[in-house]
Design a protein around this motif. Structure first.
Motif, PDB file in Angstrom:
ATOM      1  N   LEU A  65      29.969 -18.283  42.991  1.00 33.72           N
ATOM      2  CA  LEU A  65      28.548 -18.247  43.377  1.00 33.72           C
ATOM      3  C   LEU A  65      27.668 -18.701  42.221  1.00 33.72           C
ATOM      4  N   ALA A  66      27.957 -18.236  41.009  1.00 34.18           N
ATOM      5  CA  ALA A  66      27.163 -18.616  39.833  1.00 34.18           C
ATOM      6  C   ALA A  66      27.287 -20.111  39.547  1.00 34.18           C
ATOM      7  N   GLU A  67      28.483 -20.644  39.684  1.00 32.74           N
ATOM      8  CA  GLU A  67      28.705 -22.085  39.456  1.00 32.74           C
ATOM      9  C   GLU A  67      27.847 -22.921  40.409  1.00 32.74           C
ATOM     10  N   ALA A  68      27.580 -22.386  41.596  1.00 33.93           N
ATOM     11  CA  ALA A  68      26.778 -23.094  42.601  1.00 33.93           C
ATOM     12  C   ALA A  68      25.281 -22.790  42.457  1.00 33.93           C
ATOM     13  N   GLY A  69      24.933 -21.940  41.481  1.00 30.44           N
ATOM     14  CA  GLY A  69      23.527 -21.615  41.272  1.00 30.44           C
ATOM     15  C   GLY A  69      23.042 -20.431  42.087  1.00 30.44           C
ATOM     16  N   GLY A  70      23.963 -19.617  42.571  1.00 27.43           N
ATOM     17  CA  GLY A  70      23.582 -18.474  43.382  1.00 27.43           C
ATOM     18  C   GLY A  70      24.153 -17.181  42.842  1.00 27.43           C
ATOM     19  N   SER A  71      24.070 -16.142  43.659  1.00 28.20           N
ATOM     20  CA  SER A  71      24.620 -14.836  43.319  1.00 28.20           C
ATOM     21  C   SER A  71      24.986 -14.130  44.619  1.00 28.20           C
ATOM     22  N   PHE A  72      25.530 -12.921  44.494  1.00 33.27           N
ATOM     23  CA  PHE A  72      25.908 -12.188  45.697  1.00 33.27           C
ATOM     24  C   PHE A  72      24.686 -11.872  46.555  1.00 33.27           C
ATOM     25  N   GLU A  73      23.511 -11.830  45.973  1.00 35.64           N
ATOM     26  CA  GLU A  73      22.285 -11.589  46.740  1.00 35.64           C
ATOM     27  C   GLU A  73      22.025 -12.694  47.771  1.00 35.64           C
ATOM     28  N   ASP A  74      22.631 -13.863  47.584  1.00 30.12           N
ATOM     29  CA  ASP A  74      22.467 -14.990  48.506  1.00 30.12           C
ATOM     30  C   ASP A  74      23.470 -14.966  49.656  1.00 30.12           C
ATOM     31  N   VAL A  75      24.425 -14.042  49.620  1.00 33.82           N
ATOM     32  CA  VAL A  75      25.467 -13.963  50.646  1.00 33.82           C
ATOM     33  C   VAL A  75      24.870 -13.417  51.943  1.00 33.82           C
TER      34      VAL A  75
END
Length: 131
Positions: A65-75
């Motif tokens: 998720l971090a590599e894609a610029g996101g986090s678990f909050e975006d799931v």
């Protein structure tokens, strides 16, 4: 019109995906579709302790998720697979709650399976990435 697929590969995980010929995640149309993540150590072996295995699976997921610029909050959607849910469900739920964040929570589908290639837990997600 063909859908454009952009692979997302976190550091230190390339060999596993090349060997099995799949992407850890695909970014498409603002979404990130993440392949099932397990609690694998650097050498690919399963972490034997269930709670530690679930934490490691979340660490592997969060790296993608971090590599894609996101986090678990975006799931927005999760699928959890577990071997022997009768004996593992409560531990898995307790550990997963450490990562879930605040409500509203993502949707969850939990599936009992008979085989996960030596692992007891796997998590697959779909995330809506921030722009």
């Amino acid at each position: 019109m063909a859908i454009r697929r952009e692979g997302q590969i976190p550091p230190d995980r390339h060999a596993l995906y090349e060997l099995r010929r799949y992407s850890p995640a695909i970014r498409s149309n603002g979404f990130l579709f993440v392949s099932g993540q397990v609690g694998s150590r650097k050498d690919g072996s399963a972490e034997p302790d269930l709670a530690a295995q679930v934490r490691l699976a979340f660490a592997n997921l969060n790296a993608i998720l971090a590599e894609a610029g996101g986090s678990f909050e975006d799931v927005v959607d999760t699928t959890i697979s577990m071997v022997d849910p009768d004996s593992t469900f409560e531990t898995i739920c307790e550990v997963a709650a450490e990562y879930w964040g605040e409500a509203p929570y993502p949707t969850v589908t939990a599936i009992g399976v008979t085989w996960l290639s030596g692992f007891d837990f796997e998590i697959k997600v779909i995330a809506k990435l921030p722009r």
